[in-house]
Write a protein that holds these residues in place. Structure first.
Motif, PDB file in Angstrom:
ATOM      1  N   HIS A 131       0.847  -1.204   0.000  1.00  0.00           N
ATOM      2  CA  HIS A 131       0.000   0.000   0.000  1.00  0.00           C
ATOM      3  C   HIS A 131       0.879   1.249   0.000  1.00  0.00           C
ATOM      4  CE1 HIS A 131      -3.626   2.289   0.355  1.00  0.00           C
ATOM      5  NE2 HIS A 131      -3.258   2.856   1.489  1.00  0.00           N
ATOM      6  N   LEU A 190       0.152  -7.759  -4.268  1.00  0.00           N
ATOM      7  CA  LEU A 190      -1.215  -7.264  -4.347  1.00  0.00           C
ATOM      8  C   LEU A 190      -1.253  -5.829  -3.850  1.00  0.00           C
ATOM      9  CD1 LEU A 190      -4.325  -7.697  -4.672  1.00  0.00           C
ATOM     10  CD2 LEU A 190      -4.321  -8.472  -2.280  1.00  0.00           C
ATOM     11  N   ALA A 240      -3.179  -3.220  -2.289  1.00  0.00           N
ATOM     12  CA  ALA A 240      -4.410  -3.114  -1.513  1.00  0.00           C
ATOM     13  C   ALA A 240      -4.099  -2.500  -0.163  1.00  0.00           C
ATOM     14  CB  ALA A 240      -5.055  -4.491  -1.329  1.00  0.00           C
ATOM     15  N   THR A 297      -8.814  -6.809   3.595  1.00  0.00           N
ATOM     16  CA  THR A 297      -8.251  -5.769   2.742  1.00  0.00           C
ATOM     17  C   THR A 297      -9.341  -5.116   1.890  1.00  0.00           C
ATOM     18  OG1 THR A 297      -7.813  -6.955   0.669  1.00  0.00           O
ATOM     19  CG2 THR A 297      -6.295  -7.363   2.489  1.00  0.00           C
ATOM     20  N   THR A 298      -8.981  -4.045   1.225  1.00  0.00           N
ATOM     21  CA  THR A 298      -9.913  -3.384   0.318  1.00  0.00           C
ATOM     22  C   THR A 298     -10.194  -4.236  -0.917  1.00  0.00           C
ATOM     23  OG1 THR A 298      -8.000  -2.201  -0.594  1.00  0.00           O
ATOM     24  CG2 THR A 298      -9.360  -1.027   1.020  1.00  0.00           C
ATOM     25  N   GLU A 299      -9.440  -5.304  -1.100  1.00  0.00           N
ATOM     26  CA  GLU A 299      -9.667  -6.228  -2.214  1.00  0.00           C
ATOM     27  C   GLU A 299     -10.295  -7.535  -1.752  1.00  0.00           C
ATOM     28  OE1 GLU A 299      -9.163  -5.485  -5.456  1.00  0.00           O
ATOM     29  OE2 GLU A 299      -8.691  -3.463  -4.735  1.00  0.00           O
TER      30      GLU A 299
END
Length: 301
Positions: free
Chosen positions: A32, A74, A76, A91-93
């Motif tokens: 991130h 990833l 996220a 997570t945001t995913e």
């Protein structure tokens, strides 16, 4: 299910990923952004650099090195973590499951410079909704923040508290999805109370024409949960119940394992020398140790 999830893509996280990948663990790195390396204009005291590198150059070189070795990355934001026996990383995913997790997102974030935050820590000011939501059953609570991390904490509280409001302290909300939770964008003047938090005082941007004085308002709150920015290693460790030092760093043993089996930490979040060399060593050790932990689990199953 993932074998190893590494949260953070700085020197500690990428070093952990390199060693875990060489140990045939196929780790997943959640990235991130650059973090503290962004502030490093020149790095010239790290082994092997022919010329000084900026923090961003080192960060991007690390990502490229990991990808070249086949490490999956990833992009996220981690919102929180839970689980029993295995770990659930929210997570945001979406939510990911892993046998082991390595925390490598840097040091403890500073609390916002709002009068009352420090004074009421442990007396109504908290940094972990999962840890302390139970104490606010049927009470009015505030969450300080403007991102998905704050929203996640507010949702954790909403099942127990009588009311939850997110206060952005003058910042624009940056939520990635719609939600029903109330949001207040006024600038905070102070957290107030006697022996415990009783509410939040706000400083209005409006000026009363008749007196020339700023209008000030106060809203009651039994608790204030600080969730500014994104969830860091310390916040995640708290959620899992891992032990912290008096200075708020994550306690680890010589294998970089926290007091939670299978949960490891490396880099600035463990305290000590805040240098790339230390982060790389601890990340390497964490990657090796997490791999050994996963192999022991498989042998025992």
């Amino acid at each position: 299910m993932e074998k190893i999830i590494i949260i953070g893509a700085g020197p500690a996280g990428i070093s952990a990923a390199l060693y875990a990948a060489r140990g045939n663990m196929d780790p997943l790195v959640i990235n991130h952004g650059i973090g503290a390396l962004e502030k490093a204009e020149k790095i010239e005291n790290y082994y092997g650099l022919e010329r000084p590198l900026s923090g961003r150059e080192l960060y991007e070189t690390g990502l490229a090195q990991a990808r070249a070795l086949g490490v999956r990355i990833l992009d996220a934001q981690v919102l929180g973590m839970g689980g029993f026996d295995t770990f659930e990383v929210h997570t945001t995913e979406g939510t990911l499951e892993a046998e082991s997790v390595i925390l490598a997102t840097g040091g403890k974030r500073s609390a916002p410079a709002i009068p009352g935050i420090r004074e009421f820590e442990g007396k109504g000011v908290s940094y972990c909704a999962v840890c302390d939501a139970f104490f606010y059953r049927g009470k009015e609570v505030a969450v300080l923040g403007n991102s998905d991390f704050a929203l996640h904490e507010a949702e954790e509280l909403s099942d127990l508290a009588s009311g939850v409001t997110i206060y952005t302290n003058g910042l624009e909300p940056e939520f990635s999805r719609e939600h029903p939770i109330a949001v207040n964008t006024m600038k905070i003047q102070a957290i107030e109370g006697d022996t415990r938090v009783s509410g939040i005082r706000f400083q209005s941007d409006m000026t009363a024409q008749d007196t020339g004085e700023e209008q000030v308002s106060f809203l009651p709150a039994d608790g204030v949960f600080v969730a500014m920015g994104t969830a860091g290693s310390t916040e995640i460790a708290r959620q899992m119940g891992a032990e912290l030092s008096e200075k708020g760093h994550i306690k680890v043993d010589e294998k970089m394992e926290t007091t939670i089996p299978g949960l490891f930490a490396a880099g600035d979040c463990t305290g000590g020398l805040l240098q790339v060399a230390k982060a790389v060593y601890e990340g390497s050790q964490a990657g090796i140790s997490a791999g050994a932990y996963v192999r022991r689990r498989h042998k025992g199953s």
